[in-house]
Design an enzyme around this catalytic site. Structure first.
Site, mmCIF file in Angstrom:
data_model
loop_
_atom_site.group_PDB
_atom_site.id
_atom_site.type_symbol
_atom_site.label_atom_id
_atom_site.label_comp_id
_atom_site.label_asym_id
_atom_site.label_seq_id
_atom_site.Cartn_x
_atom_site.Cartn_y
_atom_site.Cartn_z
ATOM 1 N N GLY A 101 6.525 -0.749 13.455
ATOM 2 C CA GLY A 101 6.674 -1.830 12.475
ATOM 3 C C GLY A 101 8.107 -1.889 11.973
ATOM 4 N N ARG A 110 8.916 -4.366 5.824
ATOM 5 C CA ARG A 110 9.583 -3.865 4.608
ATOM 6 C C ARG A 110 9.646 -2.342 4.629
ATOM 7 N NH1 ARG A 110 6.119 -7.742 0.854
ATOM 8 N NH2 ARG A 110 4.831 -7.265 2.654
ATOM 9 N N THR A 147 -0.411 2.873 6.755
ATOM 10 C CA THR A 147 -1.127 1.591 6.789
ATOM 11 C C THR A 147 -2.372 1.652 5.894
ATOM 12 O OG1 THR A 147 -0.456 1.424 9.088
ATOM 13 C CG2 THR A 147 -2.199 -0.088 8.363
ATOM 14 N N THR A 148 -2.594 0.601 5.121
ATOM 15 C CA THR A 148 -3.794 0.559 4.274
ATOM 16 C C THR A 148 -4.765 -0.500 4.806
ATOM 17 O OG1 THR A 148 -2.758 -1.019 2.772
ATOM 18 C CG2 THR A 148 -2.531 1.303 2.217
ATOM 19 N N ASN A 194 -1.262 6.251 -0.463
ATOM 20 C CA ASN A 194 -0.046 6.298 -1.272
ATOM 21 C C ASN A 194 0.718 7.551 -0.864
ATOM 22 O OD1 ASN A 194 1.908 6.710 -3.356
ATOM 23 N ND2 ASN A 194 0.791 5.225 -4.598
ATOM 24 N N HIS A 217 1.701 -3.039 -13.259
ATOM 25 C CA HIS A 217 2.346 -3.545 -12.033
ATOM 26 C C HIS A 217 2.991 -4.899 -12.315
ATOM 27 C CE1 HIS A 217 -0.066 -0.430 -9.991
ATOM 28 N NE2 HIS A 217 0.878 -0.481 -9.067
ATOM 29 N N LYS A 247 1.000 -9.023 -8.472
ATOM 30 C CA LYS A 247 -0.134 -8.230 -7.959
ATOM 31 C C LYS A 247 -1.450 -8.978 -8.194
ATOM 32 C CE LYS A 247 -2.002 -3.557 -7.795
ATOM 33 N NZ LYS A 247 -1.997 -3.547 -6.313
#
Ligand code: NAD
Length: 261
Positions: free
Chosen positions: A11, A15, A94-95, A119, A150, A154
């Protein structure tokens, strides 16, 4: 230099991918030996950090000791099988992985080291371990409240990290979070139920992510706090996991293992 572990970042155009490439290069603890992106990406063939971005993961993994992967669930499952084939440590940030993905990752972990965490921040993972320990030590006379803040963009609440902290507190208490979770108080809610774990969410500005775990007793309060100010914390945690994986046995691990918690 050559004894430093060789790392492939998948990837590469993302980002996190871009941040990971920079973090690996600047660390002095690892070498960047490859960068992978999805077929069709206009990053394929581009030079970055001294390597050429490729859409052939197996060729890249064959030269590496570890793969750091912050992409998508489908890509991650494919990379898990290929990293196992190449006997590389696979660090998964990856989530959004579902049961079917997790089963395939578990199968790959029979042959290689996999470190996976929703995390990767070292501080948040330390907070998880501390939260579980404090919850174990204190009884339900101490009310547990988790407060998170946050940025204004979000869309979900409580944050995934707040829920992980809630799980850690519930595990310390020996209960299931779903039985004691109290989120979204509004209006005449009645008094607090003993043993509940409460959640509150603040939204505003550009806050990267803040989490407080509060243990509120009679006449005293313990507050454990984590403040994130920069996404590099996730990249640094992932690199630490990749290096840790070089001396671990095949299997599936998380950041608590990496930190020895
Ligand atoms: P992003 O959309 O900016 O980047 C995703 C990258 O994956 C892109 O470069 C894309 O081209 C690449 N990709 C997609 N399919 C691919 C394939 N088949 N082969 C190779 N590359 C492929 O997203 P992001 O913000 O960098 O986040 C990526 C993931 O990391 C998300 O799941 C996010 O939730 C997660 N994340 C986890 C943590 C953590 O600490 N665990 C922290 C931040 C982000």
């Amino acid at each position: 230099m050559s004894e430093l572990p060789g790392i492939v970042v998948t990837g590469a155009s993302g980002r996190m991918g871009q941040m990971l490439i920079k973090t690996v290069q600047e660390s002095g603890k690892a070498r960047l030996v490859g960068a992978v992106d999805r077929p069709g990406s206009d990053w394929i063939g581009r030079e970055i950090g001294g390597v050429t971005v490729t859409d052939d993961p197996l060729e890249a993994f064959a030269k590496a000791q570890a793969v750091i992967d912050f992409t998508t669930p489908d890509a991650t499952v494919k990379f898990a099988a290929l990293a196992a084939q190449a006997r590389c440590t696979h660090v998964i940030g990856t989530t959004g992985l579902e049961e079917a993905h997790l089963q395939k990752i578990a199968a790959a972990a029979r042959h290689a080291v996999i470190v996976r965490a929703g995390n990767m921040s070292l501080g948040v993972n330390l907070l998880l371990g501390l939260t579980r320990k404090v919850a174990e030590a204190l009884d339900a006379d101490w009310d547990i409240e988790i407060v998170e803040a946050h940025h204004r963009h979000k869309v979900d609440a409580p944050s995934g990290t707040a829920l992980m902290l809630g799980e850690a507190a519930a595990a310390g208490r020996g209960v299931a979070l779903k039985d004691v979770r109290d989120s979204g108080r509004d209006g005449i809610t009645g008094a607090r139920t003993r043993g509940d774990i409460g959640f509150s969410a603040i939204r505003g500005g550009d806050v990267v992510g803040e989490h407080d775990v509060i243990f509120a007793g009679e006449g005293e309060r313990i507050v454990i706090r984590h403040l994130a100010t920069d996404r590099t914390i996730f990249a640094r945690g992932a690199l630490k996991a990749a290096i840790w994986g070089q001396t671990a046995k095949p299997g599936e691990y998380d950041m608590l293992d990496v930190l020895g918690l």
